[in-house]
Design a protein around this motif. Structure first.
Motif, PDB file in Angstrom:
ATOM      1  N   VAL A  34       0.865  -1.173   0.000  1.00  0.00           N
ATOM      2  CA  VAL A  34       0.000   0.000   0.000  1.00  0.00           C
ATOM      3  C   VAL A  34       0.905   1.227   0.000  1.00  0.00           C
ATOM      4  CG1 VAL A  34      -1.796   1.301   1.188  1.00  0.00           C
ATOM      5  CG2 VAL A  34      -1.817  -1.206   1.256  1.00  0.00           C
ATOM      6  N   VAL A  35       0.826   2.004  -1.056  1.00  0.00           N
ATOM      7  CA  VAL A  35       1.587   3.243  -1.198  1.00  0.00           C
ATOM      8  C   VAL A  35       0.742   4.370  -0.613  1.00  0.00           C
ATOM      9  CG1 VAL A  35       2.511   4.912  -2.850  1.00  0.00           C
ATOM     10  CG2 VAL A  35       2.808   2.446  -3.244  1.00  0.00           C
ATOM     11  N   ALA A  36       1.211   5.007   0.441  1.00  0.00           N
ATOM     12  CA  ALA A  36       0.450   6.061   1.124  1.00  0.00           C
ATOM     13  C   ALA A  36       1.199   7.379   1.035  1.00  0.00           C
ATOM     14  CB  ALA A  36       0.205   5.686   2.584  1.00  0.00           C
ATOM     15  N   ASP A  37       0.465   8.457   0.699  1.00  0.00           N
ATOM     16  CA  ASP A  37       1.110   9.756   0.553  1.00  0.00           C
ATOM     17  C   ASP A  37       0.039  10.823   0.436  1.00  0.00           C
ATOM     18  OD1 ASP A  37       3.034  11.877  -0.217  1.00  0.00           O
ATOM     19  OD2 ASP A  37       4.358  10.200  -0.708  1.00  0.00           O
ATOM     20  N   ILE A  38       0.453  12.088   0.453  1.00  0.00           N
ATOM     21  CA  ILE A  38      -0.458  13.194   0.140  1.00  0.00           C
ATOM     22  C   ILE A  38      -0.247  13.685  -1.287  1.00  0.00           C
ATOM     23  CG2 ILE A  38      -0.687  13.954   2.533  1.00  0.00           C
ATOM     24  CD1 ILE A  38       1.336  16.178   1.905  1.00  0.00           C
ATOM     25  N   LEU A  39       0.774  13.157  -1.957  1.00  0.00           N
ATOM     26  CA  LEU A  39       1.052  13.503  -3.350  1.00  0.00           C
ATOM     27  C   LEU A  39       0.321  12.488  -4.228  1.00  0.00           C
ATOM     28  CD1 LEU A  39       4.874  14.235  -3.004  1.00  0.00           C
ATOM     29  CD2 LEU A  39       2.984  15.885  -2.971  1.00  0.00           C
ATOM     30  N   ASP A  40      -0.913  12.808  -4.580  1.00  0.00           N
ATOM     31  CA  ASP A  40      -1.789  11.806  -5.172  1.00  0.00           C
ATOM     32  C   ASP A  40      -1.325  11.312  -6.534  1.00  0.00           C
ATOM     33  OD1 ASP A  40      -3.458  11.828  -2.950  1.00  0.00           O
ATOM     34  OD2 ASP A  40      -4.721  13.426  -3.766  1.00  0.00           O
ATOM     35  N   ASP A  41      -0.972  12.205  -7.438  1.00  0.00           N
ATOM     36  CA  ASP A  41      -0.623  11.766  -8.793  1.00  0.00           C
ATOM     37  C   ASP A  41       0.636  10.899  -8.811  1.00  0.00           C
ATOM     38  OD1 ASP A  41      -2.881  12.929  -9.859  1.00  0.00           O
ATOM     39  OD2 ASP A  41      -1.849  14.765 -10.490  1.00  0.00           O
ATOM     40  N   PRO A  42       1.763  11.368  -8.241  1.00  0.00           N
ATOM     41  CA  PRO A  42       2.932  10.482  -8.216  1.00  0.00           C
ATOM     42  C   PRO A  42       2.707   9.250  -7.350  1.00  0.00           C
ATOM     43  CG  PRO A  42       3.372  12.501  -6.982  1.00  0.00           C
ATOM     44  CD  PRO A  42       2.085  12.708  -7.712  1.00  0.00           C
ATOM     45  N   GLY A  43       1.867   9.371  -6.320  1.00  0.00           N
ATOM     46  CA  GLY A  43       1.573   8.215  -5.487  1.00  0.00           C
ATOM     47  C   GLY A  43       0.843   7.137  -6.262  1.00  0.00           C
ATOM     48  N   ARG A  44      -0.151   7.541  -7.039  1.00  0.00           N
ATOM     49  CA  ARG A  44      -0.878   6.563  -7.864  1.00  0.00           C
ATOM     50  C   ARG A  44       0.047   5.936  -8.900  1.00  0.00           C
ATOM     51  NH1 ARG A  44      -4.943  10.773  -7.703  1.00  0.00           N
ATOM     52  NH2 ARG A  44      -6.612  10.171  -6.264  1.00  0.00           N
ATOM     53  N   ALA A  47       2.166   3.353  -7.184  1.00  0.00           N
ATOM     54  CA  ALA A  47       1.355   2.172  -6.897  1.00  0.00           C
ATOM     55  C   ALA A  47       1.135   1.333  -8.154  1.00  0.00           C
ATOM     56  CB  ALA A  47       0.013   2.588  -6.287  1.00  0.00           C
ATOM     57  N   ARG A  48       0.844   1.998  -9.264  1.00  0.00           N
ATOM     58  CA  ARG A  48       0.670   1.259 -10.519  1.00  0.00           C
ATOM     59  C   ARG A  48       1.951   0.544 -10.911  1.00  0.00           C
ATOM     60  NH1 ARG A  48      -2.596   5.772 -12.096  1.00  0.00           N
ATOM     61  NH2 ARG A  48      -0.761   6.817 -12.968  1.00  0.00           N
ATOM     62  N   ALA A  49       3.071   1.232 -10.753  1.00  0.00           N
ATOM     63  CA  ALA A  49       4.350   0.659 -11.165  1.00  0.00           C
ATOM     64  C   ALA A  49       4.715  -0.588 -10.373  1.00  0.00           C
ATOM     65  CB  ALA A  49       5.460   1.708 -11.033  1.00  0.00           C
ATOM     66  N   VAL A  50       4.310  -0.646  -9.111  1.00  0.00           N
ATOM     67  CA  VAL A  50       4.682  -1.792  -8.268  1.00  0.00           C
ATOM     68  C   VAL A  50       3.548  -2.803  -8.130  1.00  0.00           C
ATOM     69  CG1 VAL A  50       6.283  -0.327  -6.977  1.00  0.00           C
ATOM     70  CG2 VAL A  50       3.998  -0.750  -6.045  1.00  0.00           C
ATOM     71  N   GLY A  51       2.428  -2.526  -8.788  1.00  0.00           N
ATOM     72  CA  GLY A  51       1.289  -3.432  -8.688  1.00  0.00           C
ATOM     73  C   GLY A  51       0.609  -3.392  -7.340  1.00  0.00           C
ATOM     74  N   GLY A  52       0.659  -2.230  -6.687  1.00  0.00           N
ATOM     75  CA  GLY A  52       0.067  -2.095  -5.355  1.00  0.00           C
ATOM     76  C   GLY A  52      -1.156  -1.216  -5.342  1.00  0.00           C
ATOM     77  N   GLU A  53      -1.555  -0.802  -4.154  1.00  0.00           N
ATOM     78  CA  GLU A  53      -2.712   0.067  -3.940  1.00  0.00           C
ATOM     79  C   GLU A  53      -2.226   1.440  -3.498  1.00  0.00           C
ATOM     80  OE1 GLU A  53      -5.804  -0.828  -4.448  1.00  0.00           O
ATOM     81  OE2 GLU A  53      -5.589  -3.001  -4.665  1.00  0.00           O
ATOM     82  N   TYR A  54      -2.970   2.464  -3.908  1.00  0.00           N
ATOM     83  CA  TYR A  54      -2.643   3.812  -3.446  1.00  0.00           C
ATOM     84  C   TYR A  54      -3.665   4.267  -2.416  1.00  0.00           C
ATOM     85  CZ  TYR A  54      -1.935   8.767  -2.990  1.00  0.00           C
ATOM     86  OH  TYR A  54      -1.713  10.009  -2.452  1.00  0.00           O
ATOM     87  N   LEU A  55      -3.167   4.999  -1.399  1.00  0.00           N
ATOM     88  CA  LEU A  55      -4.021   5.518  -0.347  1.00  0.00           C
ATOM     89  C   LEU A  55      -3.595   6.938  -0.008  1.00  0.00           C
ATOM     90  CD1 LEU A  55      -6.255   4.751   1.761  1.00  0.00           C
ATOM     91  CD2 LEU A  55      -4.383   4.105   3.284  1.00  0.00           C
ATOM     92  N   HIS A  56      -4.506   7.889  -0.120  1.00  0.00           N
ATOM     93  CA  HIS A  56      -4.203   9.252   0.320  1.00  0.00           C
ATOM     94  C   HIS A  56      -4.141   9.252   1.841  1.00  0.00           C
ATOM     95  CE1 HIS A  56      -4.206  13.688   0.121  1.00  0.00           C
ATOM     96  NE2 HIS A  56      -4.820  13.585   1.289  1.00  0.00           N
ATOM     97  N   LEU A  57      -3.028   9.716   2.382  1.00  0.00           N
ATOM     98  CA  LEU A  57      -2.829   9.669   3.835  1.00  0.00           C
ATOM     99  C   LEU A  57      -1.966  10.832   4.288  1.00  0.00           C
ATOM    100  CD1 LEU A  57      -2.954   8.298   6.629  1.00  0.00           C
ATOM    101  CD2 LEU A  57      -1.025   6.864   5.914  1.00  0.00           C
ATOM    102  N   ASP A  58      -2.569  11.724   5.086  1.00  0.00           N
ATOM    103  CA  ASP A  58      -1.833  12.765   5.788  1.00  0.00           C
ATOM    104  C   ASP A  58      -1.478  12.191   7.145  1.00  0.00           C
ATOM    105  OD1 ASP A  58      -0.921  14.905   7.280  1.00  0.00           O
ATOM    106  OD2 ASP A  58      -2.600  16.230   6.824  1.00  0.00           O
TER     107      ASP A  58
END
Length: 262
Positions: A34-44, A47-58
């Motif tokens: 699970v890739v968690a960040d506040i930087l949504d676009d690079p975070g997504r 996540a796509r690059a590693v085959g994982g999930e993205y989560l917006h998280l402050d």
């Protein structure tokens, strides 16, 4: 390969830099990330690059952590690895009495409280994990004093103390808690500090035993070890990845590129 097979990992601040490198390596070693960040676009994108999930998280918002725990519970049912990688640095060096109070408090909100909130929110899921590991990414500045960096240094020392204390609390539950202390690493955060500070950092690393900045992948490799079962007897410990920065004394740099050091 497969050192993290079937393990579930959540990494904060994972959109880029060290966090992204950790996400890539963990996924390559079999983890569900699970890739968690506040930087949504690079975070997504990460996540796509590693085959994982993205989560917006402050990480400084307890409510965000509760939502993250609900997401992990619903998606995976447990958490095996929590990497508290998210962190911020001060906008500029300043003597302690000249530091903006709001900036001082913000450093603690992200660098210390973020990890505290995260471990608390994820604890029920970590208890269900398979030899769960919490990894707090601190700094060599969490082990020594640095002039004109009092707030940042204090926040990283606090994270070091938090790591040791929570390791004592969670050891009986089979949950390991350790901290990584990077030196000067070539990350987007470092690369945006401005030419004058970059030059200062280059002079500093030139005097270190290994004589260069570290790479995010080198921090990720340490995180992989601590996340894996190979570190099953490591808890409450501090692991430096700093090119020898804290070993001291520093070497003298060569006078010119053709001069060698004995």
């Amino acid at each position: 390969m497969n050192r993290l097979a079937d393990k579930v990992a959540l990494i904060t601040g994972a959109a880029r830099g060290q966090g992204a490198s950790e996400a890539e390596l963990f996924a390559a070693e079999g983890a569900r990330v699970v890739v968690a960040d506040i930087l949504d676009d690079p975070g997504r994108e990460t996540a796509r690059a590693v085959g994982g999930e993205y989560l917006h998280l402050d990480v400084s918002a307890p409510a965000d952590w509760e939502q993250a725990a609900a997401f992990v519970r619903e998606s995976f049912g447990r958490l095996d690895i929590l990497v508290n990688n998210a962190g911020i640095a001060p906008p500029r060096p300043a003597r302690f009495d000249e530091i903006d109070l709001a900036a001082h408090l913000r450093l603690f909100d992200v660098n210390v409280h973020g990890a505290f909130y995260g471990i608390r929110a994820m604890l029920p899921l970590l208890e269900l994990g398979h030899g769960a590991s919490v990894i707090n990414v601190s700094s060599i500045d969490g082990l020594a004093g640095v002039g004109s960096m009092a707030s940042y240094v204090a926040s990283k020392h606090a994270l070091t103390g938090l790591t040791r204390s929570i390791a004592i609390d969670l050891g009986p539950l089979g949950i390991r808690v350790n901290s990584i202390h990077p030196g000067i690493i070539s990350t987007p955060l470092v690369q945006t500090v401005g030419p004058a500070r970059i030059a200062r950092l280059q002079r500093t690393v030139g005097r270190q035993p290994l004589g260069r900045m570290g790479e995010p992948q080198e921090i990720a490799a340490m995180a992989l070890f601590l996340a894996s079962d190979e570190a099953s007897y490591c808890t409450g410990a501090q692991f430096t990845v700093d090119g020898g920065h804290l070993a001291g004394p520093y070497r003298e740099p060569p006078a010119d590129p053709d001069e060698t050091l004995d």
